[in-house]
Design a protein around this motif. Sequence first.
Motif, mmCIF file in Angstrom:
data_model
loop_
_atom_site.group_PDB
_atom_site.id
_atom_site.type_symbol
_atom_site.label_atom_id
_atom_site.label_comp_id
_atom_site.label_asym_id
_atom_site.label_seq_id
_atom_site.Cartn_x
_atom_site.Cartn_y
_atom_site.Cartn_z
ATOM 1 N N PHE A 72 0.805 -1.216 0.000
ATOM 2 C CA PHE A 72 0.000 0.000 0.000
ATOM 3 C C PHE A 72 0.843 1.273 0.000
ATOM 4 O O PHE A 72 0.298 2.371 0.086
ATOM 5 C CB PHE A 72 -0.921 0.028 1.222
ATOM 6 C CG PHE A 72 -2.095 -0.909 1.120
ATOM 7 C CD1 PHE A 72 -3.095 -0.695 0.191
ATOM 8 C CD2 PHE A 72 -2.201 -2.008 1.964
ATOM 9 C CE1 PHE A 72 -4.180 -1.549 0.099
ATOM 10 C CE2 PHE A 72 -3.275 -2.869 1.882
ATOM 11 C CZ PHE A 72 -4.274 -2.647 0.946
ATOM 12 N N SER A 73 2.153 1.139 -0.096
ATOM 13 C CA SER A 73 3.014 2.319 0.012
ATOM 14 C C SER A 73 3.141 3.080 -1.302
ATOM 15 O O SER A 73 3.552 4.237 -1.308
ATOM 16 C CB SER A 73 4.405 1.913 0.508
ATOM 17 O OG SER A 73 5.056 1.068 -0.432
ATOM 18 N N TYR A 75 1.201 3.668 -5.389
ATOM 19 C CA TYR A 75 0.005 3.419 -6.190
ATOM 20 C C TYR A 75 0.190 2.198 -7.080
ATOM 21 O O TYR A 75 -0.723 1.369 -7.224
ATOM 22 C CB TYR A 75 -0.324 4.644 -7.045
ATOM 23 C CG TYR A 75 -1.566 4.446 -7.883
ATOM 24 C CD1 TYR A 75 -2.826 4.673 -7.344
ATOM 25 C CD2 TYR A 75 -1.478 4.000 -9.207
ATOM 26 C CE1 TYR A 75 -3.973 4.467 -8.100
ATOM 27 C CE2 TYR A 75 -2.617 3.795 -9.966
ATOM 28 C CZ TYR A 75 -3.860 4.027 -9.412
ATOM 29 O OH TYR A 75 -4.990 3.813 -10.163
ATOM 30 N N GLU A 78 0.006 -1.101 -5.077
ATOM 31 C CA GLU A 78 -1.355 -1.294 -4.559
ATOM 32 C C GLU A 78 -2.322 -1.643 -5.679
ATOM 33 O O GLU A 78 -3.182 -2.520 -5.530
ATOM 34 C CB GLU A 78 -1.802 -0.025 -3.826
ATOM 35 C CG GLU A 78 -3.202 -0.086 -3.251
ATOM 36 C CD GLU A 78 -4.268 0.258 -4.284
ATOM 37 O OE1 GLU A 78 -5.346 -0.374 -4.267
ATOM 38 O OE2 GLU A 78 -4.012 1.150 -5.126
ATOM 39 N N TRP A 401 -5.997 9.257 -4.386
ATOM 40 C CA TRP A 401 -4.873 8.309 -4.453
ATOM 41 C C TRP A 401 -4.397 8.152 -5.894
ATOM 42 O O TRP A 401 -3.201 8.151 -6.178
ATOM 43 C CB TRP A 401 -5.334 6.986 -3.872
ATOM 44 C CG TRP A 401 -4.402 5.818 -3.892
ATOM 45 C CD1 TRP A 401 -4.680 4.572 -4.363
ATOM 46 C CD2 TRP A 401 -3.064 5.728 -3.362
ATOM 47 N NE1 TRP A 401 -3.620 3.722 -4.174
ATOM 48 C CE2 TRP A 401 -2.612 4.406 -3.562
ATOM 49 C CE3 TRP A 401 -2.212 6.644 -2.755
ATOM 50 C CZ2 TRP A 401 -1.343 3.976 -3.173
ATOM 51 C CZ3 TRP A 401 -0.944 6.215 -2.362
ATOM 52 C CH2 TRP A 401 -0.517 4.904 -2.575
ATOM 53 N N ARG A 405 -1.102 10.233 -5.429
ATOM 54 C CA ARG A 405 -0.189 9.114 -5.188
ATOM 55 C C ARG A 405 0.812 9.406 -4.070
ATOM 56 O O ARG A 405 1.972 8.972 -4.124
ATOM 57 C CB ARG A 405 0.523 8.705 -6.479
ATOM 58 C CG ARG A 405 -0.457 8.420 -7.606
ATOM 59 C CD ARG A 405 0.148 7.744 -8.807
ATOM 60 N NE ARG A 405 -0.884 7.536 -9.823
ATOM 61 C CZ ARG A 405 -0.745 6.787 -10.907
ATOM 62 N NH1 ARG A 405 0.408 6.165 -11.127
ATOM 63 N NH2 ARG A 405 -1.735 6.648 -11.768
ATOM 64 N N ILE A 407 1.615 9.241 0.198
ATOM 65 C CA ILE A 407 1.309 8.282 1.252
ATOM 66 C C ILE A 407 0.110 8.720 2.089
ATOM 67 O O ILE A 407 -0.638 7.882 2.603
ATOM 68 C CB ILE A 407 2.552 8.040 2.145
ATOM 69 C CG1 ILE A 407 2.338 6.817 3.046
ATOM 70 C CG2 ILE A 407 2.882 9.289 2.955
ATOM 71 C CD1 ILE A 407 2.148 5.513 2.298
ATOM 72 N N SER A 410 -2.912 7.094 0.800
ATOM 73 C CA SER A 410 -2.864 5.642 0.639
ATOM 74 C C SER A 410 -4.062 4.955 1.289
ATOM 75 O O SER A 410 -4.476 5.303 2.396
ATOM 76 C CB SER A 410 -1.579 5.085 1.252
ATOM 77 O OG SER A 410 -1.631 3.668 1.308
#
Length: 423
Positions: A72-73, A75, A78, A401, A405, A407, A410
Motif C-alpha cells: 500500500f506504500s 500506487y 497497490e 490516491w 499518489r 502516502i 494511501s
Amino acid sequence: MVSAPEQPTAIVRMADAGDLYTSWRWTHDVLPGGVNAASAAQVDGAVAALGRSLPDLTDPQGLHRALTTGGFSSYESEHELAQHLSRTLLPFGLARQLHDLFTRGVRPHLRIQPSPRVAQVPWELIAPDPGLRLVDIADVSLLAPLGIVHASGREARTWAHTRHLPVVAVLDPRVPGFRADSALGSVLGRMSADSPLSQRVAAYADEGRLFPAVGGPTDCFRRDDVDREWLGTALRAGAGRLVYVGHVTAAAPESGESEHAELHLACTAESTGFAEPTRAHRPLSAKDLLLGTHTLTAEPVRGSQLWPIPSRVALIACESGGDLRFSEALGLVSSMIAGGAELVTAGRWALPTDLAFQRFAGAAADAHPLQDAICSIDAAHELPDAVGALCAWQRQRVAAWRDERTIEQSPVLWAAFATVAAH
C-alpha cells in the motif's frame, strides 16, 4: 448514477470449504444470481499477498514497512494487488453484471458476507478493470451475521427514530496504567481546538447533542472518567450514535474466541468484567457486552441492558472489526449489533496514526489522515444513507490516491474501514 431507493441490491455470500465458494442473488430478481468457486491455492495466494501489505503490529518494523515498502506504500504496487484480488475473488458472472449496470449509469449496492479467510479483503478497493475500483461502480457494505440480527430478545434501534438523540463520544480515552507514549497510549496526540475533529465535537456540543458535556471541545479527548459505568449511564440515558476512537485488542483468529476482543476504556482493574486486568486496567470485552454480569454477580444483568447500543456505531481502532475473521463471529461488531445497532463501521486491520504517517513515511506535519478519516466517517453516520455516504467518501479517496499518489492518500488507512449493516 442511479442510487437508493431504486438501487439494485445483490446479496453476496462466501464460504470456505477448501476452495472459496461464492453465491450471489439480486433482490427482487432484477438479475440472475450465480455461484462461483475459486481454488484454494489462488485464494490463499491472494490473501497472503494482502497480508504482506498490511501493518503488522507484532513486528517492530511492521508499521514502518507497511508505510514505506509494503503493497500500500505506492500506487503501482497497490493497484497491482487490487487487480490480483479482483481476478481471484470477484466472480466473472457478477463482474459482467456490474459492468453492464455501470455502462447504463446504474450503481448497485453489494451486501457482502465474506468468509473468515477473506474477511480482511478491502472489497471497495479491488480493481475489476485497470484504474476502476469496485467502489467506483457499486456501493459496498458487509452483512451482519444473521444469527445475531435475528437473535431472540434483540432490541433494534433505528436511525429514523433516534437521530435527534446525543452522540456519545469516547475519544482517545486515558487507559489506567499506560502513559501517552506507551502501547495503550494516545492515538490522536495533543488536540487543538481548531482541528477538524475538535470542531465537529464543538458543533455537537453547541447543538446539545454531545455526551459528555464539555466546557471546550478539547475536553472531550484523553478523559480518565469514560469507563464502562460511565458508558452504560450515557447509553441508558438515550443515544443516537456511539463514536469510539482508541485502542482495541483483537482476539487471534486461531483462538476461535472472538468474544475476547477488547475495548480499552478508562476502566480500572477493579471494574467488573470477564477480561483479565492489564496493569491497572481491565478492558471491556465483547463477552461483557454480550453477557453483562452473567456469572459475575449475584444478580446478573444482560449486556444489552447495561449497554443498550445506539443505531449507529463507529469503532475507529485497530482491527475493531476482527470478529468477521472467525467462523463464529461474537466480537465487538457482533456485540454492537446484538445490543441494538443497525450499522457499525469498524477497522479490518491495524490503523496507522497521524504520527506514524509523519514519522515513518515523511508525511507533512499538517497532514492528518486519521483525523480526516474520523471526521468523514462521523459525517457519514449523520446522514440517512450512511453506507452511500461512506462509499462516496471512499470514491473520493480513490480519486485522490489515483491523482496524487502520496502516502497520505494511501488506502492503507481509509480502505481499512468496513461498514457492517443489519439490514
